[in-house]
Design a protein around this motif. Structure first.
Motif, PDB file in Angstrom:
ATOM      1  N   LYS A  43       0.854  -1.189   0.000  1.00  0.00           N
ATOM      2  CA  LYS A  43       0.000   0.000   0.000  1.00  0.00           C
ATOM      3  C   LYS A  43       0.891   1.240   0.000  1.00  0.00           C
ATOM      4  O   LYS A  43       1.747   1.416   0.870  1.00  0.00           O
ATOM      5  CB  LYS A  43      -0.900   0.013   1.245  1.00  0.00           C
ATOM      6  CG  LYS A  43      -1.777   1.252   1.376  1.00  0.00           C
ATOM      7  CD  LYS A  43      -2.882   1.277   0.348  1.00  0.00           C
ATOM      8  CE  LYS A  43      -3.745   2.535   0.530  1.00  0.00           C
ATOM      9  NZ  LYS A  43      -4.859   2.552  -0.444  1.00  0.00           N
ATOM     10  N   THR A  81      -2.913  -0.049   8.530  1.00  0.00           N
ATOM     11  CA  THR A  81      -3.168  -0.103   7.088  1.00  0.00           C
ATOM     12  C   THR A  81      -3.395  -1.547   6.642  1.00  0.00           C
ATOM     13  O   THR A  81      -4.348  -1.850   5.914  1.00  0.00           O
ATOM     14  CB  THR A  81      -1.988   0.511   6.322  1.00  0.00           C
ATOM     15  OG1 THR A  81      -1.725   1.806   6.858  1.00  0.00           O
ATOM     16  CG2 THR A  81      -2.285   0.620   4.848  1.00  0.00           C
ATOM     17  N   THR A  82      -2.540  -2.459   7.124  1.00  0.00           N
ATOM     18  CA  THR A  82      -2.693  -3.874   6.772  1.00  0.00           C
ATOM     19  C   THR A  82      -4.067  -4.381   7.201  1.00  0.00           C
ATOM     20  O   THR A  82      -4.793  -5.002   6.418  1.00  0.00           O
ATOM     21  CB  THR A  82      -1.593  -4.707   7.472  1.00  0.00           C
ATOM     22  OG1 THR A  82      -0.328  -4.157   7.142  1.00  0.00           O
ATOM     23  CG2 THR A  82      -1.654  -6.153   7.050  1.00  0.00           C
ATOM     24  N   ILE A  85      -6.962  -2.987   5.105  1.00  0.00           N
ATOM     25  CA  ILE A  85      -7.072  -3.579   3.764  1.00  0.00           C
ATOM     26  C   ILE A  85      -7.752  -4.941   3.862  1.00  0.00           C
ATOM     27  O   ILE A  85      -8.638  -5.264   3.069  1.00  0.00           O
ATOM     28  CB  ILE A  85      -5.685  -3.672   3.094  1.00  0.00           C
ATOM     29  CG1 ILE A  85      -5.164  -2.276   2.778  1.00  0.00           C
ATOM     30  CG2 ILE A  85      -5.774  -4.504   1.814  1.00  0.00           C
ATOM     31  CD1 ILE A  85      -3.732  -2.234   2.321  1.00  0.00           C
ATOM     32  N   GLN A  90      -9.776  -0.213   3.063  1.00  0.00           N
ATOM     33  CA  GLN A  90      -8.836   0.484   2.179  1.00  0.00           C
ATOM     34  C   GLN A  90      -8.520  -0.439   1.022  1.00  0.00           C
ATOM     35  O   GLN A  90      -8.625  -1.656   1.134  1.00  0.00           O
ATOM     36  CB  GLN A  90      -7.531   0.813   2.921  1.00  0.00           C
ATOM     37  CG  GLN A  90      -7.662   1.876   3.969  1.00  0.00           C
ATOM     38  CD  GLN A  90      -6.289   2.334   4.472  1.00  0.00           C
ATOM     39  OE1 GLN A  90      -5.314   2.379   3.731  1.00  0.00           O
ATOM     40  NE2 GLN A  90      -6.223   2.662   5.746  1.00  0.00           N
ATOM     41  N   LYS A  91      -8.132   0.179  -0.095  1.00  0.00           N
ATOM     42  CA  LYS A  91      -7.788  -0.629  -1.257  1.00  0.00           C
ATOM     43  C   LYS A  91      -6.276  -0.802  -1.326  1.00  0.00           C
ATOM     44  O   LYS A  91      -5.541   0.163  -1.118  1.00  0.00           O
ATOM     45  CB  LYS A  91      -8.286   0.052  -2.533  1.00  0.00           C
ATOM     46  CG  LYS A  91      -9.784  -0.056  -2.681  1.00  0.00           C
ATOM     47  CD  LYS A  91     -10.298   0.600  -3.938  1.00  0.00           C
ATOM     48  CE  LYS A  91     -11.808   0.422  -4.010  1.00  0.00           C
ATOM     49  NZ  LYS A  91     -12.477   1.510  -4.684  1.00  0.00           N
ATOM     50  N   PRO A  92      -5.817  -2.014  -1.612  1.00  0.00           N
ATOM     51  CA  PRO A  92      -4.372  -2.203  -1.715  1.00  0.00           C
ATOM     52  C   PRO A  92      -3.830  -1.594  -3.002  1.00  0.00           C
ATOM     53  O   PRO A  92      -4.565  -1.456  -3.981  1.00  0.00           O
ATOM     54  CB  PRO A  92      -4.219  -3.724  -1.728  1.00  0.00           C
ATOM     55  CG  PRO A  92      -5.513  -4.229  -2.277  1.00  0.00           C
ATOM     56  CD  PRO A  92      -6.567  -3.247  -1.845  1.00  0.00           C
TER      57      PRO A  92
END
Lengths: 342, 353
Positions: A43, A81-82, A85, A90-92
């Motif tokens: 990301k 963030t991981t 996703i 969230q989009k990778p």
């Protein structure tokens, strides 16, 4: 020394099982039991100055059914963030993640229906009481848990009619865990569930998390408290600068360290720190200004007898001996050369 | 949620009513009255008679004041609207035969900061003209008859009420959505909702629905209070009035979502909402007609959604016009709905780092 658990290049791993999601430990790994798969996940965020920040850098791992899995790392390492996703929030930039076999991107609704999410420091509506928030969130799912039962799990039964803003910090954290369970999920994601809590409330929270796990739910959490990871987690992924640099059980991570114990003592007659380099099992030795010697040793049983022998031979006396088992902090220090906290 | 915050709800309902009450207290429609001091320098029978005639107009009330100095002082203090001085030469022109007499000069002393005092001059002027004509025994050739085109007496409050209606829904929709949604985002409530399978559209529709309901309550309250306490007349259909107001609410909700999309913090959202709403409130004619603006400005103001909304609302309320009378305004409002929706759609995000 075996450094097989260190994933310097996470995707370059022995693929003895023929599966790209092979994580770290061939003993624990079992492809049929993986509930979460993370595959070459990257990301990147654009920064205002035109640079790009790589928050997550090509990581792969798998999480097994029924375990408490912890992502341990300093702030900004890429833990949240991981997690987001995987949760489909969230989009990778590259790579893919799957939850219970559903792609986090393409089958996001199916993923969201089956997971429970506690976000880092999110709040709820100010003007609804706890019972109403649980009912409201429950209505978003096809399957709903009983609000009273959820409040019992996190010990907030008597607060059912209170507004969220009337709760203490620890109670709010507990409540947000209860909300994450409204759909009776198979997997619960907890993003820093104990950050900002005092030590007592933190221990209290660990009990709730263990309780939830004992009901058969897989728990995925992030933390930057190594003690929390050590006590609570079955397996830990140590994450730094967007990379998973180690992944194993806490015991294995520590025992794989060359230095599994720290030995400290005083001496009646001062000598130089280098004196101890010759003693068996001593990996590193130094002395501080107050005359305390600190030795990193592979095993206490190996190094202690020759040390006592040395003292006798040299007419010296060893005082205030302390042997401290190495912990995850030492693992992190060993792997990154910096400490976990700040 | 909107209805749980009882304080906020109370104020969003009470605020427009406050305008109605305040403006209801000003009696714009009663004939104006000026308190004046008359200084009679002629001190004759004729000047005394003139004074009576003047006060007979019922537009002037005389304040007895001993000296010119005292009168000037009272005028400066604002307790007097003007001083009229009858010249010493008044009434002496009768003695002059044949030639046109020198005019007697009346002097009027005013406080320039008192906006209405200019009316004193025009009233006095008209009065003296009339007097001239009478004395010259000239025939009256022209006269004026005024006639209202509306066929009924329109009071200022009748004009104000649709303005307050439009203003109320504009404020609550724009500020409510812009600040409310931004607060939800700032506190990660939106993100938490995103972590559930609930669809973004469902959440937004629920918000829109609750604000439409709030608008409806505002309309009902303003119409009700206006009717019962201020005797405000609605000559057209209440149903049309409600319908058109709800159409306006949709425009303002879209603008609210647009602002929520643009602003990262609640403070920004508040500032941006005020930047949209306050100029519109004054320019679009909530309190007075925008006709007083310079022509180019008026043409710009004509494009504002509130201007069209108020024109339609006033048309319905004051003239009882059918909806078909306003094709231009509805086209404009429709355009605003489309444009503001696209803007909102392009800028709106549930989460923002």
């Amino acid at each position: 020394m075996s450094i097989a658990y260190i994933l310097q290049k996470n995707n370059v791993q022995p693929r003895a099982h023929g599966n790209a999601f092979q994580a770290t430990n061939p003993v624990l790994y079992s492809p049929s039991m993986s509930v979460i798969e993370v595959h070459n996940l990257t990301k990147q965020f654009p920064l205002p100055d035109g640079e790009t920040l790589t928050a997550v850098d090509d990581i792969s791992f798998a999480i097994e059914k029924g375990e408490i899995f912890g992502l341990l790392g300093p702030n900004g390492a890429g833990k949240t963030t991981t997690l987001e996703i995987i949760e489909g929030l969230q989009k990778p930039s590259k790579g893919r993640t799957a939850v219970l076999g559903f792609d986090s991107l393409k089958e996001v609704q199916k993923v969201k229906q089956r997971i429970g999410v506690q976000l880092q420091s999110s709040s709820f509506y100010d003007y609804l009481n706890l019972g109403e928030v649980l009912t409201l969130f429950g209505n978003f799912y096809p399957e709903q848990a009983d609000p009273d039962e959820l409040l019992t799990i996190v010990d907030l039964t008597e607060k059912k009619k209170s507004l969220v803003k009337e709760l203490s910090g620890g109670q709010q954290q507990r409540f947000s865990i209860a909300v994450s369970l409204v759909n009776n999920p198979e997997i619960v994601f907890l993003d820093e569930p104990t950050t900002g809590l005092d030590p007592q409330a933190r221990r209290h929270m660990w009990q709730f998390i263990s309780k939830i796990n004992s009901q058969g739910k897989t728990v995925v959490l992030t933390t930057h408290y190594m003690e929390e990871a050590e006590v609570l987690c079955d397996r830990i992924g140590i994450i730094d600068h967007g990379k998973v640099i180690a992944l194993d059980t806490p015991e294995k991570l520590i025992s794989d360290l060359e230095a599994t114990a720290n030995l400290s003592f005083r001496l009646e007659k001062d000598v130089s720190a280098e004196t101890f380099n010759g003693i068996e099992g001593v990996l590193e030795s130094n002395k501080n200004g107050e005359g305390v010697y600190r030795l990193k040793i592979s095993h206490a049983s190996v190094s202690l007898p020759p040390l006592i022998q040395w003292a006798e031979q040299n007419n010296n006396r060893i005082r205030s001996v302390e042997i401290v088992r190495a912990n995850l902090e030492d693992v992190f220090l060993h792997l990154t050369g910096s400490t976990l906290r700040e | 949620m909107l209805f749980r915050d009882k304080q906020a709800l109370f104020w969003s309902l009470a605020f427009p009513l406050l305008f109605l009450v305040i403006f209801g207290l000003f009696n714009f429609d009663a004939p104006t009255n000026f308190s004046i001091a008359i200084i009679d320098e002629a001190q004759s029978e004729q000047s005394e008679q003139l004074k009576f005639q003047m006060l007979d107009l019922e537009i002037f009330t005389e304040t007895e004041i001993a000296s010119r100095e005292e009168a000037l002082e009272t005028l400066k203090d604002g307790d007097l609207d003007g001083i009229i001085t009858i010249p010493a030469s008044y009434g002496q022109f009768e003695g002059v035969e044949g030639a046109a007499p020198e005019p007697s000069v009346f002097s009027v002393t005013l406080d320039e900061t008192n906006q209405q005092s200019a009316i004193i001059v025009s009233v006095l002027n008209q009065f003296l003209n009339e007097l001239n004509l009478q004395i010259a025994s000239a025939p009256r050739l022209f006269t004026i008859e005024t006639e209202g085109v509306q066929g009924q007496e329109v009071k200022y409050l009748d004009f104000l009420m649709p303005g307050v209606l439009g203003m109320a829904i504009m404020f609550s929709a724009i500020i409510g959505i812009a600040v409310g949604i931004t607060r939800y985002r700032e506190r990660k409530i939106l993100k938490r909702l995103m972590a559930t399978p609930v669809k973004v559209q469902s959440f937004l529709m629920a918000e829109v629905g609750s604000y439409l309901f709030l608008s409806f309550m505002q309309i009902a309250l303003i119409l009700g209070v206006g009717r019962i306490f201020f005797g405000i007349q609605v000559y057209g259909s209440y149903f049309y009035l409600i319908l058109v107001t709800l159409v306006g609410t949709i425009v303002f909700l879209n603008i609210g979502f647009f602002i929520a999309g643009m602003s990262k913090t609640v403070n920004t959202a508040e500032a941006m909402s005020n930047a949209f709403t306050t100029p519109m409130m004054f320019l679009s004619g909530v309190f007075f007609s925008p006709d007083m603006l310079p022509g180019w400005m008026e043409r710009i103001v004509d494009f504002l959604p509130l201007t069209s909304l108020l024109k339609v609302l006033r048309g319905i309320s004051i003239n009882g016009s059918p909806l078909t009378d306003f094709p231009y305004q509805f086209a404009l409002l429709g355009g605003w709905i489309v444009v503001s929706f696209v803007l909102a759609w392009k800028t709106f995000r549930m989460d923002r780092a």
